[in-house]
Design an enzyme around this catalytic site. Structure first.
Site, short mmCIF file in Angstrom:
data_model
loop_
_atom_site.label_atom_id
_atom_site.label_comp_id
_atom_site.label_asym_id
_atom_site.label_seq_id
_atom_site.Cartn_x
_atom_site.Cartn_y
_atom_site.Cartn_z
N ALA A 80 0.84 -1.19 0.00
CA ALA A 80 0.00 0.00 0.00
C ALA A 80 0.87 1.24 0.00
O ALA A 80 1.98 1.25 0.53
CB ALA A 80 -0.92 0.00 1.22
N ASN A 129 8.59 9.16 4.75
CA ASN A 129 7.37 9.78 4.26
C ASN A 129 6.50 10.24 5.42
O ASN A 129 6.46 9.63 6.48
CB ASN A 129 6.60 8.82 3.35
CG ASN A 129 5.53 8.05 4.08
OD1 ASN A 129 4.43 8.53 4.30
ND2 ASN A 129 5.86 6.81 4.47
N MET A 131 3.18 11.34 4.36
CA MET A 131 2.13 11.65 3.39
C MET A 131 0.81 12.01 4.06
O MET A 131 0.12 12.94 3.65
CB MET A 131 1.93 10.47 2.44
CG MET A 131 3.19 10.04 1.68
SD MET A 131 3.89 11.32 0.62
CE MET A 131 2.70 11.33 -0.71
N PHE A 133 -1.99 9.86 4.51
CA PHE A 133 -3.16 9.24 3.88
C PHE A 133 -3.81 10.18 2.85
O PHE A 133 -5.03 10.36 2.82
CB PHE A 133 -4.21 8.84 4.92
CG PHE A 133 -3.84 7.69 5.80
CD1 PHE A 133 -2.75 6.87 5.54
CD2 PHE A 133 -4.61 7.40 6.93
CE1 PHE A 133 -2.42 5.81 6.37
CE2 PHE A 133 -4.30 6.34 7.77
CZ PHE A 133 -3.21 5.53 7.50
N SER A 195 0.16 3.56 10.85
CA SER A 195 0.89 4.66 10.22
C SER A 195 1.25 5.70 11.28
O SER A 195 0.41 6.04 12.12
CB SER A 195 0.04 5.33 9.14
OG SER A 195 0.63 6.54 8.72
N ASN A 197 1.69 8.80 10.66
CA ASN A 197 1.45 10.12 10.08
C ASN A 197 0.03 10.65 10.25
O ASN A 197 -0.31 11.71 9.72
CB ASN A 197 1.81 10.10 8.59
CG ASN A 197 3.27 9.75 8.38
OD1 ASN A 197 4.13 10.25 9.10
ND2 ASN A 197 3.55 8.89 7.41
N THR A 198 -0.83 9.91 10.96
CA THR A 198 -2.17 10.39 11.31
C THR A 198 -2.25 10.45 12.83
O THR A 198 -2.07 9.43 13.50
CB THR A 198 -3.26 9.45 10.77
OG1 THR A 198 -3.23 9.47 9.33
CG2 THR A 198 -4.64 9.89 11.24
N LYS A 226 -2.30 -4.42 9.95
CA LYS A 226 -0.93 -3.96 9.68
C LYS A 226 -0.37 -3.33 10.95
O LYS A 226 -0.97 -2.40 11.50
CB LYS A 226 -0.92 -2.95 8.54
CG LYS A 226 0.49 -2.59 8.07
CD LYS A 226 0.44 -1.87 6.73
CE LYS A 226 1.84 -1.65 6.16
NZ LYS A 226 1.80 -1.07 4.81
N ASN A 255 4.78 -1.86 9.24
CA ASN A 255 4.66 -0.52 8.69
C ASN A 255 6.02 0.20 8.80
O ASN A 255 7.02 -0.42 9.15
CB ASN A 255 3.56 0.25 9.44
CG ASN A 255 2.84 1.24 8.55
OD1 ASN A 255 3.45 1.96 7.76
ND2 ASN A 255 1.52 1.32 8.69
N GLY A 308 12.25 -3.33 4.21
CA GLY A 308 13.67 -3.53 3.98
C GLY A 308 14.03 -4.61 2.99
O GLY A 308 15.12 -5.18 3.07
N TYR A 329 7.88 -1.87 -1.42
CA TYR A 329 7.63 -0.45 -1.68
C TYR A 329 8.98 0.22 -1.95
O TYR A 329 9.33 0.49 -3.08
CB TYR A 329 6.89 0.21 -0.51
CG TYR A 329 6.59 1.68 -0.78
CD1 TYR A 329 5.34 2.07 -1.23
CD2 TYR A 329 7.56 2.67 -0.59
CE1 TYR A 329 5.06 3.42 -1.51
CE2 TYR A 329 7.30 4.00 -0.86
CZ TYR A 329 6.05 4.37 -1.31
OH TYR A 329 5.79 5.69 -1.59
N THR A 330 9.74 0.47 -0.90
CA THR A 330 11.02 1.15 -1.05
C THR A 330 11.98 0.37 -1.94
O THR A 330 12.70 0.95 -2.77
CB THR A 330 11.65 1.42 0.32
OG1 THR A 330 10.72 2.17 1.11
CG2 THR A 330 12.94 2.21 0.19
#
Length: 349
Positions: A80, A129, A131, A133, A195, A197-198, A226, A255, A308, A329-330
Site C-alpha cells: 500500500a 514519508n 504523506m 493518507f 501509520s 502520520n495520522t 498492519k 509498517n 527492507g 515499496y522502497t
C-alpha cells in the site's frame, strides 16, 4: 557508503544505470513529483494491452501459493502507498507482482500533509514519508474499481485507514464506511492502524480499540491487521491475541518506523524529517517481527512480510522467518521490476 544497487557480483542493469538516475532527477529531485510522473506513465501503459503483454512476458514469474483462501500467482506483492487510488492497476501484475494492495484509503477524501512530505535517503536505501493518507476517498476508489474493463488477474488488497477529521472514538464507523463502499472489489482488506502520520492512529493497536474494530470488520472476506515495527514484543503478543480471538485472517508486518537507526552518514541531515522510515534500516526488524508473529501464533496467523526488502535474499529471509507472502515499496523504488522478478524466482526454488 552508498547502498548496493544490484545483486552482489552482478553488473548494473538498465534500471540501475539509466532508469533510476533519470527518475531521481525528475522535479529537481523531488521524490513525490517523480512518483506522480511514474504513476501517470504506468496509467497510460495500463490502457495498452500490447505493452502490458510485453512487460508480462519479461517480468511475470509463476510461483503459486494459496494463503487465507486466496490463490496468488507468486508471493511478491505491491505494498500500500505506491498506488493509493488504483490509478495504474493493470500495470502492476504486468511488472511481475503476484498481488496488489491499493490505499491506504479513507472514508473522506483528504489532501494529506503539506509538501514536501516524501524524501529519499539513497545511501541508506531508505525513504522517509509523512504523506498523511492523501487519497481521493473510498467512493472514488470504488468508482475506479467498478470501471475496470478486465479482470486484474491477481488478488487485490485494499488498505483502510481512519480519516483525519474523524475522532478516535468514531474510528470504527469511519473504517466501516470505507469497508462497505469497497467490499465488492477487494479480495482482502488491510486495517492500517500503524501509520505514524495520522495523529492518534497508532492507539488503535491497543486491545480495546482493535477488538472493537475487528468485531465490526472481520467476516466473509479476509481482514488483516498492519502493525508497527516500534511495538514491544509484549504489545505485539497482546495484539495477536485480539487478532486470533476476533477472526483476523492475518497480519502485515511491518509498517514504517519512527526510529532513525541504521542511516548512512550522508543521510543523517535527513534524520530530523518527521515521518515514517522505510527501506534498508528496517530489514532486520521486519524479519524479527515476522519471526515473532509466526512463533507466537504457531503459524495460525499468516504473515505478509514487508520492510527492507532490497534484494531477493531479503525477501527469502522473510519467507524463511515465517512470512507466507511479501510486499515491496522502497525496494521497488530503488531496484525496479527486476527485484520483483528476482524475488519471485527465488521463492520458486
Amino acid at each position: 557508503m552508498t547502498a548496493p544497487t544490484t545483486t552482489p557480483g552482478a553488473a548494473p542493469g538498465l534500471f540501475d544505470r539509466v532508469v533510476r538516475p533519470a527518475l531521481f532527477r525528475i522535479g529537481g529531485g523531488d521524490a513525490e513529483t517523480a512518483h506522480e510522473w511514474t504513476l501517470r506513465r504506468l496509467a497510460g501503459i495500463s490502457r495498452r494491452p500490447a505493452l502490458l503483454a510485453a512487460l508480462r512476458a519479461r517480468y511475470a514469474v509463476a510461483a503459486p501459493r494459496t494463503v487465507f483462501g486466496l490463490d496468488f500467482p507468486n508471493p511478491v506483492g505491491l505494498a500500500a502507498g505506491m498506488d493509493k487510488d488504483g490509478r495504474a492497476l493493470p500495470a502492476w501484475p504486468a511488472l511481475g507482482f503476484g498481488f496488489v494492495e491499493v490505499g491506504t484509503v479513507t472514508a473522506h477524501a483528504q489532501p494529506g500533509n503539506p509538501r514536501p512530505r516524501l524524501f529519499r535517503l539513497p545511501d541508506s536505501g531508505a525513504v522517509i514519508n509523512r504523506m498523511g493518507f492523501n487519497n481521493a476517498g473510498a467512493a472514488a476508489l470504488a468508482a475506479r474499481l467498478a470501471a475496470l474493463d478486465r479482470p486484474l488477474g491477481v488478488p487485490l488488497g485494499i488498505s483502510l485507514g481512519k480519516s483525519k477529521v474523524t475522532p478516535i472514538d468514531q474510528a470504527v464507523e469511519d473504517y466501516l464506511a470505507s469497508y462497505r463502499a469497497l467490499y465488492a472489489y477487494g479480495d482482502y482488506f488491510a486495517v492500517n492502524v500503524s501509520s505514524p502520520n495520522t495523529p492518534g492512529l497508532r492507539s488503535l493497536q491497543d486491545r480495546s480499540h482493535l477488538d472493537a474494530l475487528l468485531t465490526a470488520l472481520a467476516g466473509e472476506k479476509p481482514v488483516l491487521v498492519k502493525i508497527a515495527p516500534d511495538l514491544t514484543d509484549a504489545a505485539i503478543a497482546e495484539l495477536l491475541e485480539v487478532c486470533l480471538d476476533r477472526g483476523a485472517a492475518g497480519v502485515i508486518a511491518t509498517n514504517t518506523t519512527l526510529g532513525r537507526d541504521g542511516l548512512a552518514p550522508a543521510d543523517l541531515p535527513r534524520a530530523g524529517e518527521a515521518g515514517g522510515l522505510s527501506g534498508r534500516p528496517l530489514t532486520a526488524r521486519a524479519r524479527q517481527v515476522v519471526s515473532f508473529v509466526h512463533a507466537e501464533t504457531g503459524g495460525r496467523l499468516p504473515v505478509i512480510g514487508v520492510g527492507g526488502i532490497l534484494d531477493p535474499a531479503d525477501g527469502t529471509a522473510l519467507l524463511d522467518a515465517g512470512a507466507s507472502l511479501v510486499q515491496l515499496y522502497t525496494g521497488f523504488v530503488y531496484r525496479g521490476p527486476g527485484l520483483v522478478r528476482g524475488l519471485a524466482r527465488a521463492a520458486r526454488n
